[in-house]
Design a protein around this motif. Structure first.
Motif: not given
Length: 382
Positions: A300-301, A305-306, A363-366
């Motif tokens: 996250r830091s 996300r990929d 949000t898309a990752l969650v």
């Protein structure tokens, strides 16, 4: 990863060095001994490729008595008016021994690169080395004409006046025969046609039988067990005691040397090992959940996300594959197709879920993680 690769490289280097040293110690004795493959060259009692055991058996089958001797004194003692004395390149002679053989009764057959040819075959001159190969006799000598082509060469000779030459080679002949003082002397430039390796080729057997079987008794001077006995038949037999090392064959010394090298290399290899890995208790026990949370915070830091999506999809595919009856090596596309068929869903959304592009925001990752959990639950319940 770098430390592991470096350790593997060092291990490979040590193994390669060990193999090279073993090969060197195995090949070096062959190089120093002239590449002989064991046995005694041109020995009537030897059945190896370099020996002449087959020729000796053929001669005995044709009624020729083959007497194997190892010293010039024994050869002279066994010689007689109706004998043929065979001297080959395996016979180690000094000049005095060659003179004693030349004075022995009976005929002589000198084959190969025998030393002191001027004594054993007076009047025969060496013309030069030639390649040993199959040659035609091209002469009227009955023994050679009846045998036909034979493997001869090695050295070409020019005989004295009245001599007969066969198997032309270079500026002379590979076989020369002449008569002097009632003795028939035959000289051959190469004796390999008499070996077990060459005897069955061309007319080699016929030529060997015709030449070596010319008399009822053949006295064959072979290589002695102790080369020192070749020049003086009494040397080493009595008076001077020989040590254990003198009685030991040369091959045993090389075997002991190779064994010593192998033991030294094994000691060096095993001595570098520091023993098993010592397991130490950690001062703090870290829960697995904390490790997962820590990795998630790192992703996250760095807004990775990929990478996070790739890890989620790979883990889901690994868990789904055995439930779908697929091997661990199955691709994500294969897992998606099988999961869609198991759950009855459209394959396209399932493919996009397991193989789609990375999410654009957190949000898309969650949402992706939730959809993956739902797909696993549907496969498990189906």
């Amino acid at each position: 990863m770098t430390a592991t690769m470096s350790g593997r490289a060092r291990q490979t280097a040590w193994v390669t060095l060990l193999v090279v040293l073993v090969l060197v110690t195995a090949v070096l004795p062959l190089l120093l001994t002239g590449g002989q493959s064991g046995g005694r060259t041109l020995d009537p009692a030897d059945t190896s490729l370099n020996g002449s055991g087959a020729l000796a058996r053929l001669l005995e089958a044709h009624g020729v008595e083959v007497v194997r001797v190892e010293t010039p004194g024994a050869a002279v003692a066994a010689a007689g008016p109706q004998t043929l004395l065979l001297v080959t390149e395996a016979s180690f002679l000094n000049r005095d021994a060659a003179r004693r053989i030349a004075e022995a009764p009976g005929d002589r057959l000198v084959a190969g690169s025998v030393p002191h040819l001027d004594v054993l075959a007076s009047g025969v001159r060496r013309q030069g080395p030639v390649r040993a190969r199959s040659r035609a006799p091209e002469c009227a000598l009955r023994e050679a004409a009846r045998a036909g082509d034979a493997y001869t060469g090695g050295m070409s000779f020019a005989g004295p006046p009245g001599a007969t030459g066969c198997y032309p080679a270079g500026d002379g002949h590979a076989l020369v025969r002449y008569t002097a003082d009632g003795h028939t002397v035959t000289v051959l430039g190469d004796a390999s046609f008499m070996t077990n390796l060459r005897l069955a080729e061309d007319g080699n057997a016929a030529l060997a039988l015709n030449l070596a079987g010319a008399r009822p008794k053949l006295v064959w001077l072979a290589e002695p067990d102790d080369p020192d006995e070749a020049g003086d038949p009494g040397a080493g037999a009595e008076g001077q005691a020989r040590s254990l090392g003198d009685l030991m064959p040369g091959g045993v010394r090389w075997a002991v040397l190779q064994l010593a090298v192998a033991v030294a290399l094994a000691a060096l290899w095993r001595g570098r090992r520091l023993g098993p890995v010592v397991v130490e208790r950690l001062p703090v026990v870290v829960r697995a959940a904390e490790t997962v949370e820590g990795r998630g915070r790192l992703y996250r830091s760095r807004r990775a996300r990929d990478r996070a999506a790739l890890a989620l999809r790979a883990a889901a595919a690994d868990r789904l594959a055995p439930r779908l009856g697929l091997p661990r090596t199955a691709t994500a596309e294969e897992v998606a197709v099988a999961a869609a068929a198991r759950t009855g869903r459209d394959p396209e959304p399932v493919l996009a879920l397991l193989c789609g592009p990375p999410p654009g925001d957190d949000t898309a990752l969650v949402t992706l993680a939730a959809h993956l959990d739902t797909l696993e639950r549907q496969v498990r319940d189906s």
